[in-house]
Design a protein around this motif. Structure first.
Motif, PDB file in Angstrom:
ATOM      1  N   ALA A 145       0.838  -1.207   0.000  1.00 42.22           N
ATOM      2  CA  ALA A 145       0.000   0.000   0.000  1.00 42.22           C
ATOM      3  C   ALA A 145       0.874   1.259   0.000  1.00 42.22           C
ATOM      4  N   GLN A 146       1.933   1.265   0.791  1.00 41.30           N
ATOM      5  CA  GLN A 146       2.823   2.428   0.825  1.00 41.30           C
ATOM      6  C   GLN A 146       3.505   2.627  -0.539  1.00 41.30           C
ATOM      7  N   VAL A 147       3.911   1.544  -1.163  1.00 37.43           N
ATOM      8  CA  VAL A 147       4.557   1.640  -2.473  1.00 37.43           C
ATOM      9  C   VAL A 147       3.571   2.173  -3.516  1.00 37.43           C
ATOM     10  N   LEU A 148       2.313   1.739  -3.444  1.00 39.55           N
ATOM     11  CA  LEU A 148       1.291   2.262  -4.359  1.00 39.55           C
ATOM     12  C   LEU A 148       1.146   3.773  -4.212  1.00 39.55           C
ATOM     13  N   PHE A 149       1.057   4.226  -2.973  1.00 38.78           N
ATOM     14  CA  PHE A 149       0.923   5.665  -2.748  1.00 38.78           C
ATOM     15  C   PHE A 149       2.196   6.409  -3.142  1.00 38.78           C
ATOM     16  N   ALA A 150       3.361   5.836  -2.863  1.00 35.91           N
ATOM     17  CA  ALA A 150       4.623   6.485  -3.252  1.00 35.91           C
ATOM     18  C   ALA A 150       4.676   6.654  -4.769  1.00 35.91           C
ATOM     19  N   ASP A 151       4.250   5.626  -5.490  1.00 39.64           N
ATOM     20  CA  ASP A 151       4.227   5.730  -6.944  1.00 39.64           C
ATOM     21  C   ASP A 151       3.235   6.803  -7.395  1.00 39.64           C
ATOM     22  N   ASP A 193       3.007  13.691   4.795  1.00 42.31           N
ATOM     23  CA  ASP A 193       4.410  14.128   4.768  1.00 42.31           C
ATOM     24  C   ASP A 193       5.339  13.163   5.481  1.00 42.31           C
ATOM     25  N   ASN A 194       4.773  12.267   6.261  1.00 39.44           N
ATOM     26  CA  ASN A 194       5.568  11.234   6.928  1.00 39.44           C
ATOM     27  C   ASN A 194       4.965   9.870   6.561  1.00 39.44           C
ATOM     28  N   PRO A 195       5.393   9.306   5.416  1.00 40.77           N
ATOM     29  CA  PRO A 195       4.780   8.056   4.947  1.00 40.77           C
ATOM     30  C   PRO A 195       4.974   6.864   5.880  1.00 40.77           C
ATOM     31  N   ASP A 196       5.885   6.985   6.830  1.00 39.40           N
ATOM     32  CA  ASP A 196       6.081   5.896   7.790  1.00 39.40           C
ATOM     33  C   ASP A 196       5.318   6.132   9.091  1.00 39.40           C
ATOM     34  N   SER A 197       4.530   7.199   9.121  1.00 38.32           N
ATOM     35  CA  SER A 197       3.753   7.477  10.338  1.00 38.32           C
ATOM     36  C   SER A 197       2.617   6.468  10.478  1.00 38.32           C
ATOM     37  N   ALA A 238      -1.887   3.502   8.341  1.00 41.77           N
ATOM     38  CA  ALA A 238      -3.263   3.048   8.579  1.00 41.77           C
ATOM     39  C   ALA A 238      -4.171   3.449   7.417  1.00 41.77           C
ATOM     40  N   HIS A 239      -3.971   4.662   6.901  1.00 42.29           N
ATOM     41  CA  HIS A 239      -4.785   5.103   5.768  1.00 42.29           C
ATOM     42  C   HIS A 239      -4.505   4.232   4.533  1.00 42.29           C
ATOM     43  N   CYS A 240      -3.239   3.966   4.276  1.00 44.56           N
ATOM     44  CA  CYS A 240      -2.871   3.117   3.130  1.00 44.56           C
ATOM     45  C   CYS A 240      -3.584   1.772   3.213  1.00 44.56           C
ATOM     46  N   VAL A 241      -3.562   1.189   4.390  1.00 46.34           N
ATOM     47  CA  VAL A 241      -4.192  -0.117   4.569  1.00 46.34           C
ATOM     48  C   VAL A 241      -5.711  -0.007   4.422  1.00 46.34           C
TER      49      VAL A 241
END
Length: 186
Positions: A68-74, A92-96, A101-104
């Protein structure tokens, strides 16, 4: 003897009518094929569900966050302005924890829809619910779903060796169209 002009005129009119009917039939067939290719067919649904299940099963819960994080990063690499839509989840902090939680939540929502593809009535209700949620958010448009589709097409083949981009695109389009039904185009 040469036919008179009135006989030729009748023949030409018959040919034009026949040709017009034939062209209409050809147009209808082409349109039918085009619409069928834009449809999430039974075969597409099976393929997408199989790929998704293999990729998204419970044993891969840790991988879900990463994918999910990779999808958003792309998405943000391709369309930096899309970041503005996610300020309330600490983009602004993708590891927060908020952003993870939002990505998931996003991909779990997609998971729910994929698993409902074979139940159109229930899927339509779910899509209507998601449409209301997205309509309540300022700035989200149908174009954002098209942007996200590009990220899925780039990222998912890296996660699933059997990824079928055509089946995925048709079924994702079915879902995105339902969610974006009441959104502006761009």
């Amino acid at each position: 003897a040469a036919p008179d002009r009135s006989t030729c005129k009748v023949c030409v009119e018959r040919i034009h009518r026949s040709f017009g009917k034939m062209m209409l039939a050809v147009f209808a067939m082409v349109l039918g094929v085009a619409l069928a290719q834009d449809c999430c067919s039974t075969e597409d649904r099976r393929e997408v569900l199989s790929i998704w299940t293999d990729m998204w099963s419970a044993e891969f819960s840790g991988r879900r966050v990463l994918v999910a994080q990779v999808l958003f990063a792309d998405l943000f690499d391709r369309f930096p302005a899309a970041r503005d839509l996610f300020t309330r989840v600490n983009v602004d902090n993708p590891d927060s924890p908020e952003f993870k939680a939002h990505c998931v939540r996003v991909v779990n929502g997609l998971d729910t829809c994929i698993n409902m593809l074979d139940d159109p009535s229930t899927l339509n209700e779910q899509l209507a619910h998601l449409a209301r949620q997205h309509a309540a958010r300022d700035g989200i448009t149908k174009e954002h779903f098209r942007m996200f589709a590009q990220s899925f097409l780039k990222v998912l083949p890296q996660v699933s060796p059997c990824f079928n981009p055509d089946a995925w695109s048709r079924c994702y389009s079915r879902i995105a169209t339902g969610i974006g039904a009441s959104l502006a185009n761009n």
